[in-house]
Scaffold this active site. Structure first.
Site, PDB file in Angstrom:
ATOM      1  N   TYR A  14       0.802  -1.225   0.000  1.00 53.84           N
ATOM      2  CA  TYR A  14       0.000   0.000   0.000  1.00 53.84           C
ATOM      3  C   TYR A  14       0.834   1.273   0.000  1.00 53.84           C
ATOM      4  CZ  TYR A  14      -3.579  -3.372   1.223  1.00 53.84           C
ATOM      5  OH  TYR A  14      -4.411  -4.447   1.216  1.00 53.84           O
ATOM      6  N   HIS A  19      -4.603   5.969  -1.523  1.00 52.69           N
ATOM      7  CA  HIS A  19      -5.360   5.762  -0.279  1.00 52.69           C
ATOM      8  C   HIS A  19      -4.482   5.938   0.959  1.00 52.69           C
ATOM      9  CE1 HIS A  19      -9.388   4.979   0.813  1.00 52.69           C
ATOM     10  NE2 HIS A  19      -9.323   3.696   1.075  1.00 52.69           N
ATOM     11  N   ASN A  66     -10.563   0.735   6.565  1.00 45.84           N
ATOM     12  CA  ASN A  66     -12.002   0.673   6.858  1.00 45.84           C
ATOM     13  C   ASN A  66     -12.324   0.439   8.326  1.00 45.84           C
ATOM     14  OD1 ASN A  66     -12.309   1.122   4.159  1.00 45.84           O
ATOM     15  ND2 ASN A  66     -13.013  -0.931   3.662  1.00 45.84           N
ATOM     16  N   ASN A 112     -14.869   5.373   3.628  1.00 44.22           N
ATOM     17  CA  ASN A 112     -15.149   4.304   4.597  1.00 44.22           C
ATOM     18  C   ASN A 112     -14.333   4.424   5.884  1.00 44.22           C
ATOM     19  OD1 ASN A 112     -17.142   3.092   3.060  1.00 44.22           O
ATOM     20  ND2 ASN A 112     -15.680   1.814   1.964  1.00 44.22           N
TER      21      ASN A 112
END
Length: 176
Positions: A14, A19, A66, A112
């Site tokens: 990631y 994000h 999330n 989210n």
């Protein structure tokens, strides 16, 4: 005392993705002000910095995007701060790339991670800085593919300026 939570996902898969802008911004701040965000506690990586004689706790939740509210609630309860003393920094697909929006409160919107924070804290009274990541580049590209894709070279070259603007909003929050 103030708490600044940057949202993102833990793990090398990631790193440098859209994000993870919240994590990337905290890395920018920790590099600029020469402190580390690496102490593991409360389902987070934590770093401390003294700004104008007040302690600021910087937080990277380890709970994945999330479920960011789980870590945010643990940190809030541990440090015994009010919601108004918490700032959340995160990416927002609904804002054009390079735009920054700062709000003192509000819902989680379509994000989210932010929705989970609002739910877990049972409050919309946290401040937030939303960093625009644009929108879907291709109609066939899914939302999750877009936000989990790394920045283009052109976008990457603009991040430093984006983080400087975001830092201005962070200072505004810390000074209020």
């Amino acid at each position: 005392m103030k708490i600044v939570v940057g949202l993102g996902n833990i793990g090398s898969d990631y790193e440098r993705t859209r994000h993870n802008l919240g994590f990337m911004f905290l890395d920018y701040i920790s590099d600029k002000y020469n402190f580390k965000i690496e102490k593991e506690k409360l389902d987070s990586y934590i770093g401390e910095y003294i700004y104008n004689n007040d302690k600021v706790i910087f937080v990277k939740p380890k709970t994945f995007m999330n479920l960011s509210g789980i870590a945010a609630l643990k940190v809030k309860n541990w440090y015994k701060v009010e919601d108004k003393d918490i700032l959340i920094v995160y990416d927002d697909i609904d804002i054009p790339f390079e735009e920054i929006r700062y709000k003192l409160n509000g819902s989680g919107g379509s994000h989210n991670g932010m929705k989970n924070i609002v739910e877990c804290l049972n409050s919309e009274n946290c401040s937030r800085i939303r960093i625009g990541i644009g929108g879907l580049k291709h109609e066939k590209q899914s939302l999750s593919d877009f936000v989990l894709f790394k920045f283009t070279n052109e976008e990457q070259s603009k991040l430093s300026d984006i983080f400087k603007k975001t830092e201005d909003k962070l200072i505004e929050f810390l000074d209020k």
